[in-house]
Design a protein around this motif. Structure first.
Motif, PDB file in Angstrom:
ATOM      1  N   ASN A 180       0.810  -1.219   0.000  1.00 27.57           N
ATOM      2  CA  ASN A 180       0.000   0.000   0.000  1.00 27.57           C
ATOM      3  C   ASN A 180       0.842   1.266   0.000  1.00 27.57           C
ATOM      4  O   ASN A 180       0.472   2.268  -0.603  1.00 27.57           O
ATOM      5  CB  ASN A 180      -0.919   0.026   1.226  1.00 27.57           C
ATOM      6  CG  ASN A 180      -1.787  -1.206   1.322  1.00 27.57           C
ATOM      7  OD1 ASN A 180      -1.648  -1.997   2.244  1.00 27.57           O
ATOM      8  ND2 ASN A 180      -2.681  -1.387   0.367  1.00 27.57           N
ATOM      9  N   GLU A 181       1.960   1.224   0.723  1.00 26.34           N
ATOM     10  CA  GLU A 181       2.857   2.378   0.803  1.00 26.34           C
ATOM     11  C   GLU A 181       4.295   1.892   0.706  1.00 26.34           C
ATOM     12  O   GLU A 181       4.612   0.771   1.123  1.00 26.34           O
ATOM     13  CB  GLU A 181       2.657   3.156   2.101  1.00 26.34           C
ATOM     14  CG  GLU A 181       1.333   3.896   2.185  1.00 26.34           C
ATOM     15  CD  GLU A 181       1.265   4.817   3.398  1.00 26.34           C
ATOM     16  OE1 GLU A 181       1.914   5.880   3.379  1.00 26.34           O
ATOM     17  OE2 GLU A 181       0.569   4.456   4.357  1.00 26.34           O
ATOM     18  N   LEU A 182       5.167   2.761   0.175  1.00 29.83           N
ATOM     19  CA  LEU A 182       6.545   2.362  -0.091  1.00 29.83           C
ATOM     20  C   LEU A 182       7.517   3.366   0.512  1.00 29.83           C
ATOM     21  O   LEU A 182       7.377   4.575   0.320  1.00 29.83           O
ATOM     22  CB  LEU A 182       6.769   2.261  -1.601  1.00 29.83           C
ATOM     23  CG  LEU A 182       8.173   1.866  -2.072  1.00 29.83           C
ATOM     24  CD1 LEU A 182       8.550   0.478  -1.565  1.00 29.83           C
ATOM     25  CD2 LEU A 182       8.235   1.900  -3.602  1.00 29.83           C
ATOM     26  N   PHE A 183       8.507   2.851   1.225  1.00 29.24           N
ATOM     27  CA  PHE A 183       9.550   3.669   1.841  1.00 29.24           C
ATOM     28  C   PHE A 183      10.909   3.148   1.382  1.00 29.24           C
ATOM     29  O   PHE A 183      11.092   1.936   1.238  1.00 29.24           O
ATOM     30  CB  PHE A 183       9.463   3.594   3.366  1.00 29.24           C
ATOM     31  CG  PHE A 183       8.202   4.186   3.934  1.00 29.24           C
ATOM     32  CD1 PHE A 183       8.198   5.465   4.464  1.00 29.24           C
ATOM     33  CD2 PHE A 183       7.016   3.457   3.934  1.00 29.24           C
ATOM     34  CE1 PHE A 183       7.030   6.013   4.987  1.00 29.24           C
ATOM     35  CE2 PHE A 183       5.844   3.991   4.463  1.00 29.24           C
ATOM     36  CZ  PHE A 183       5.858   5.280   4.984  1.00 29.24           C
ATOM     37  N   THR A 184      11.861   4.069   1.184  1.00 23.31           N
ATOM     38  CA  THR A 184      13.187   3.636   0.741  1.00 23.31           C
ATOM     39  C   THR A 184      14.284   4.432   1.434  1.00 23.31           C
ATOM     40  O   THR A 184      14.077   5.540   1.932  1.00 23.31           O
ATOM     41  CB  THR A 184      13.395   3.809  -0.783  1.00 23.31           C
ATOM     42  OG1 THR A 184      13.677   5.189  -1.078  1.00 23.31           O
ATOM     43  CG2 THR A 184      12.210   3.347  -1.583  1.00 23.31           C
ATOM     44  N   SER A 185      15.473   3.849   1.412  1.00 28.45           N
ATOM     45  CA  SER A 185      16.701   4.575   1.706  1.00 28.45           C
ATOM     46  C   SER A 185      16.882   5.641   0.622  1.00 28.45           C
ATOM     47  O   SER A 185      16.388   5.490  -0.503  1.00 28.45           O
ATOM     48  CB  SER A 185      17.881   3.598   1.677  1.00 28.45           C
ATOM     49  OG  SER A 185      19.095   4.246   1.382  1.00 28.45           O
ATOM     50  N   PRO A 186      17.624   6.708   0.900  1.00 27.25           N
ATOM     51  CA  PRO A 186      17.833   7.746  -0.116  1.00 27.25           C
ATOM     52  C   PRO A 186      18.864   7.392  -1.173  1.00 27.25           C
ATOM     53  O   PRO A 186      19.057   8.162  -2.123  1.00 27.25           O
ATOM     54  CB  PRO A 186      18.317   8.944   0.715  1.00 27.25           C
ATOM     55  CG  PRO A 186      19.014   8.337   1.879  1.00 27.25           C
ATOM     56  CD  PRO A 186      18.215   7.092   2.202  1.00 27.25           C
ATOM     57  N   MET A 187      19.513   6.242  -1.069  1.00 29.44           N
ATOM     58  CA  MET A 187      20.621   5.934  -1.970  1.00 29.44           C
ATOM     59  C   MET A 187      20.121   5.371  -3.297  1.00 29.44           C
ATOM     60  O   MET A 187      19.078   4.720  -3.376  1.00 29.44           O
ATOM     61  CB  MET A 187      21.598   4.991  -1.281  1.00 29.44           C
ATOM     62  CG  MET A 187      22.040   5.532   0.087  1.00 29.44           C
ATOM     63  SD  MET A 187      23.469   4.719   0.805  1.00 29.44           S
ATOM     64  CE  MET A 187      24.790   5.587  -0.049  1.00 29.44           C
ATOM     65  N   LYS A 188      20.894   5.652  -4.362  1.00 31.22           N
ATOM     66  CA  LYS A 188      20.483   5.319  -5.731  1.00 31.22           C
ATOM     67  C   LYS A 188      20.064   3.862  -5.869  1.00 31.22           C
ATOM     68  O   LYS A 188      19.067   3.545  -6.527  1.00 31.22           O
ATOM     69  CB  LYS A 188      21.635   5.599  -6.708  1.00 31.22           C
ATOM     70  CG  LYS A 188      21.936   7.044  -6.967  1.00 31.22           C
ATOM     71  CD  LYS A 188      23.127   7.182  -7.913  1.00 31.22           C
ATOM     72  CE  LYS A 188      23.507   8.631  -8.136  1.00 31.22           C
ATOM     73  NZ  LYS A 188      24.726   8.734  -8.980  1.00 31.22           N
ATOM     74  N   LEU A 220      10.563  -2.412  -8.992  1.00 29.99           N
ATOM     75  CA  LEU A 220       9.618  -3.352  -8.368  1.00 29.99           C
ATOM     76  C   LEU A 220       8.219  -2.771  -8.203  1.00 29.99           C
ATOM     77  O   LEU A 220       7.228  -3.482  -8.346  1.00 29.99           O
ATOM     78  CB  LEU A 220      10.149  -3.801  -7.005  1.00 29.99           C
ATOM     79  CG  LEU A 220      11.508  -4.504  -7.000  1.00 29.99           C
ATOM     80  CD1 LEU A 220      11.806  -5.034  -5.614  1.00 29.99           C
ATOM     81  CD2 LEU A 220      11.553  -5.630  -8.031  1.00 29.99           C
ATOM     82  N   TYR A 221       8.146  -1.479  -7.906  1.00 32.23           N
ATOM     83  CA  TYR A 221       6.848  -0.844  -7.642  1.00 32.23           C
ATOM     84  C   TYR A 221       6.762   0.494  -8.398  1.00 32.23           C
ATOM     85  O   TYR A 221       6.736   1.563  -7.773  1.00 32.23           O
ATOM     86  CB  TYR A 221       6.652  -0.639  -6.139  1.00 32.23           C
ATOM     87  CG  TYR A 221       6.635  -1.928  -5.353  1.00 32.23           C
ATOM     88  CD1 TYR A 221       5.504  -2.746  -5.363  1.00 32.23           C
ATOM     89  CD2 TYR A 221       7.743  -2.339  -4.615  1.00 32.23           C
ATOM     90  CE1 TYR A 221       5.478  -3.940  -4.643  1.00 32.23           C
ATOM     91  CE2 TYR A 221       7.724  -3.527  -3.896  1.00 32.23           C
ATOM     92  CZ  TYR A 221       6.589  -4.329  -3.918  1.00 32.23           C
ATOM     93  OH  TYR A 221       6.564  -5.509  -3.208  1.00 32.23           O
ATOM     94  N   PRO A 222       6.736   0.441  -9.732  1.00 30.11           N
ATOM     95  CA  PRO A 222       6.800   1.675 -10.524  1.00 30.11           C
ATOM     96  C   PRO A 222       5.599   2.596 -10.356  1.00 30.11           C
ATOM     97  O   PRO A 222       5.688   3.788 -10.669  1.00 30.11           O
ATOM     98  CB  PRO A 222       6.896   1.156 -11.972  1.00 30.11           C
ATOM     99  CG  PRO A 222       6.281  -0.211 -11.924  1.00 30.11           C
ATOM    100  CD  PRO A 222       6.653  -0.759 -10.582  1.00 30.11           C
ATOM    101  N   ASP A 223       4.501   2.079  -9.858  1.00 32.41           N
ATOM    102  CA  ASP A 223       3.292   2.897  -9.720  1.00 32.41           C
ATOM    103  C   ASP A 223       3.203   3.607  -8.368  1.00 32.41           C
ATOM    104  O   ASP A 223       2.252   4.366  -8.131  1.00 32.41           O
ATOM    105  CB  ASP A 223       2.042   2.032  -9.916  1.00 32.41           C
ATOM    106  CG  ASP A 223       1.967   1.455 -11.316  1.00 32.41           C
ATOM    107  OD1 ASP A 223       2.457   2.106 -12.250  1.00 32.41           O
ATOM    108  OD2 ASP A 223       1.433   0.337 -11.469  1.00 32.41           O
TER     109      ASP A 223
END
Length: 204
Positions: free
Chosen positions: A56-64, A73-76
């Motif tokens: 439902n929601e996506l979080f990431t590290s700031p690194m490339k 994986l989750y382009p939308d």
């Protein structure tokens, strides 16, 4: 913050795809290296095999390498960046592998400590875990301020981030939760009194 005592959450923790340094077994921390072509292709194969759950929601590290993985994986989904989830600072070991470090007394001391000594001119494990936990608090505030409904959250992070969070919240040893590139864990749990209680972990 909401009381999570009755709220369930599923967190999909995914390590980013492979980079050139990963394939050469180099310590890759603060260097902002992109995915390799082989890493991108491997992620696409995993995705086509339905390895990754819907989220439902996506979080990431700031690194490339993490942002690129999220986009594959989750382009939308527009990822929310959590700067506290950058990989650990390997200090003087950055960019080097075992062959290049094996005769370094500082490296041997680190190995003998089972990785508990701080990296020379880098971070300690304690500093890194505290930073990752801070990022997790930020994430949970965002998630539960949006909605109190049960949901599935995606995290595209580093191997170290996964090990830091799971050893901290679920117990066991830090290296128990090593994940290969593009792999990770499905974590189910709830929060009670602002503390995450993990009830189940399943490897991807």
């Amino acid at each position: 913050m909401r009381n999570w005592s009755k709220n369930q959450i599923t967190i999909v923790m995914i390590r980013h795809g492979s980079t050139k340094s990963n394939s050469q077994y180099r310590y890759l921390g603060k260097t902002d290296e992109p995915l390799s072509k082989e890493g991108e292709d491997e992620l696409l194969r995993y995705k086509q095999s339905n390895l990754y759950p819907e989220i439902n929601e996506l979080f990431t590290s700031p690194m490339k390498r993490c942002i690129q993985t999220a986009n594959i994986l989750y382009p939308d989904l527009e990822p929310i960046i959590v700067k506290e989830w950058s990989e650990i600072d390997f200090g003087l070991f950055e960019g080097k592998n075992y062959i290049e470090l094996k005769d370094d007394r500082r490296y041997q001391a680190w190995i003998d400590s089972n990785g508990t000594l701080p990296f020379p001119d880098g971070e300690s494990r304690e500093q890194f875990i505290a930073r990752c936990r801070e990022g997790f608090f930020i994430m949970q505030n965002i998630v539960w301020n949006h909605s109190s409904e049960q949901k599935t959250i995606g995290m595209i992070v580093h191997g170290g981030t996964i090990m830091a969070l799971l050893s901290s919240y679920y117990g066991g040893e830090y290296f128990d939760y090593h994940a290969a590139n593009g792999k990770g864990y499905i974590v189910r749990g709830k929060q009670c009194d602002q503390k995450l209680i993990i009830t189940d972990i399943t490897p991807l």
